[in-house]
Scaffold this motif. Structure first.
Motif, short mmCIF file in Angstrom:
data_model
loop_
_atom_site.label_atom_id
_atom_site.label_comp_id
_atom_site.label_asym_id
_atom_site.label_seq_id
_atom_site.Cartn_x
_atom_site.Cartn_y
_atom_site.Cartn_z
N UNK A 126 -14.68 -8.33 15.17
CA UNK A 126 -15.74 -7.36 14.90
C UNK A 126 -16.40 -6.91 16.20
N UNK A 127 -16.63 -7.86 17.10
CA UNK A 127 -17.24 -7.54 18.39
C UNK A 127 -16.33 -6.60 19.19
N UNK A 128 -15.03 -6.88 19.18
CA UNK A 128 -14.08 -6.05 19.93
C UNK A 128 -14.03 -4.64 19.36
N UNK A 186 -15.37 0.97 19.73
CA UNK A 186 -15.93 2.15 19.08
C UNK A 186 -17.11 2.73 19.85
N UNK A 187 -17.94 1.83 20.42
CA UNK A 187 -19.10 2.29 21.16
C UNK A 187 -18.70 3.06 22.40
N UNK A 214 -24.36 -10.80 13.91
CA UNK A 214 -24.39 -11.47 15.21
C UNK A 214 -23.38 -10.84 16.17
N UNK A 215 -22.22 -10.45 15.66
CA UNK A 215 -21.22 -9.81 16.53
C UNK A 215 -21.73 -8.46 17.02
N UNK A 229 -22.85 -7.47 21.04
CA UNK A 229 -22.36 -6.32 21.80
C UNK A 229 -23.52 -5.46 22.28
N UNK A 230 -24.46 -5.20 21.39
CA UNK A 230 -25.61 -4.36 21.75
C UNK A 230 -26.41 -4.98 22.89
#
Length: 236
Positions: free
Chosen positions: A4-6, A11-12, A95-96, A100-101
């Motif tokens: 999810x973090x990746x 995407x960001x 949390x993921x 990232x944020x």
């Protein structure tokens, strides 16, 4: 969780939104370099650039852009349903996204603040500003991530918080500073590297405690809010 973090990071950085992260940090470093190169006294430009621009604008705005983007866009376009269908606890998703944020916001804001702090005074001030920016990135990210789950206009509400609550009311109404992340950041930086360039208005203990409350409280509320989303991407 790492997947999810990746996906979130990819995407960001794959959206035009990431281009909005560059101008403000570049402006901060540019102004600091310009003043330093022209031998302008730090007492004349330090506070306006470091606090007025760096801690009051660059840090919260960068975090607003990132914090509302890691999940808000997926809620808006309905792709959140693809994440919700995965056998992942809602806590792990939040949390993921939050990790990232925080990571992107902290690096984007801390690096230019470190450079500006070194040019204005010393390496210690640069490190103090960078550390405070990292703390601020945690609190702002959790708050703005929660906003993206509570409303379809998180950027607007985030700007109102930054400009009205922290900027206007925080200047003239002392009571509002207790709920001002900007004030926590200024105080933490001032405690790490005491200097006349920073004017802290709340206590160090209060700043740390309230920053932790912001992070934990907003994260818990975001997890609970995500649990209320149905498979259609709407709240139940």
């Amino acid at each position: 969780m790492s997947t999810v973090a990746w996906i979130t990071a990819r995407g960001l950085f794959g959206r035009r939104r990431v281009l909005l992260l560059l101008p403000l940090p570049a402006l901060l470093v540019g102004l600091a370099l310009l003043c330093w190169a022209n031998n302008v006294r730090p007492s004349d430009w330090g506070a306006p650039v470091l606090v007025g621009l760096g801690l009051a604008v660059v840090l919260p705005v960068v975090t607003l852009i990132v914090g509302t983007g890691v999940l808000g866009s997926e809620v808006d376009d309905g792709t959140i349903v693809h994440i919700l269908t995965k056998p992942l606890p809602r806590r792990d998703i939040i949390l993921a996204k939050l990790g990232v944020a925080i990571g992107v916001s902290a690096v984007t804001a801390a690096v230019p603040l470190f450079v500006a702090g070194v040019l204005a005074d010393s390496v210690r001030l640069g490190l103090g500003l960078a550390a405070a920016a990292a703390v601020g990135a945690c609190a702002y990210s959790a708050f703005f991530l929660l906003l993206s789950l509570l409303t379809r206009r998180p950027v607007l509400l985030g700007l109102l918080y930054i400009l009205v609550w922290e900027g206007l009311l925080g200047t003239f109404v002392s009571g509002t500073r207790v709920l001002s992340i900007e004030q926590y950041v200024i105080t933490i930086a001032d405690r790490i590297a005491p200097t006349t360039l920073l004017d802290s208005k709340v206590s160090g203990t209060l700043s740390v405690v309230m920053a932790v409350i912001f992070v934990l409280g907003c994260t818990a509320a975001a997890v609970d809010r995500l649990r209320s989303f149905s498979m259609a991407g709407e709240t139940s």
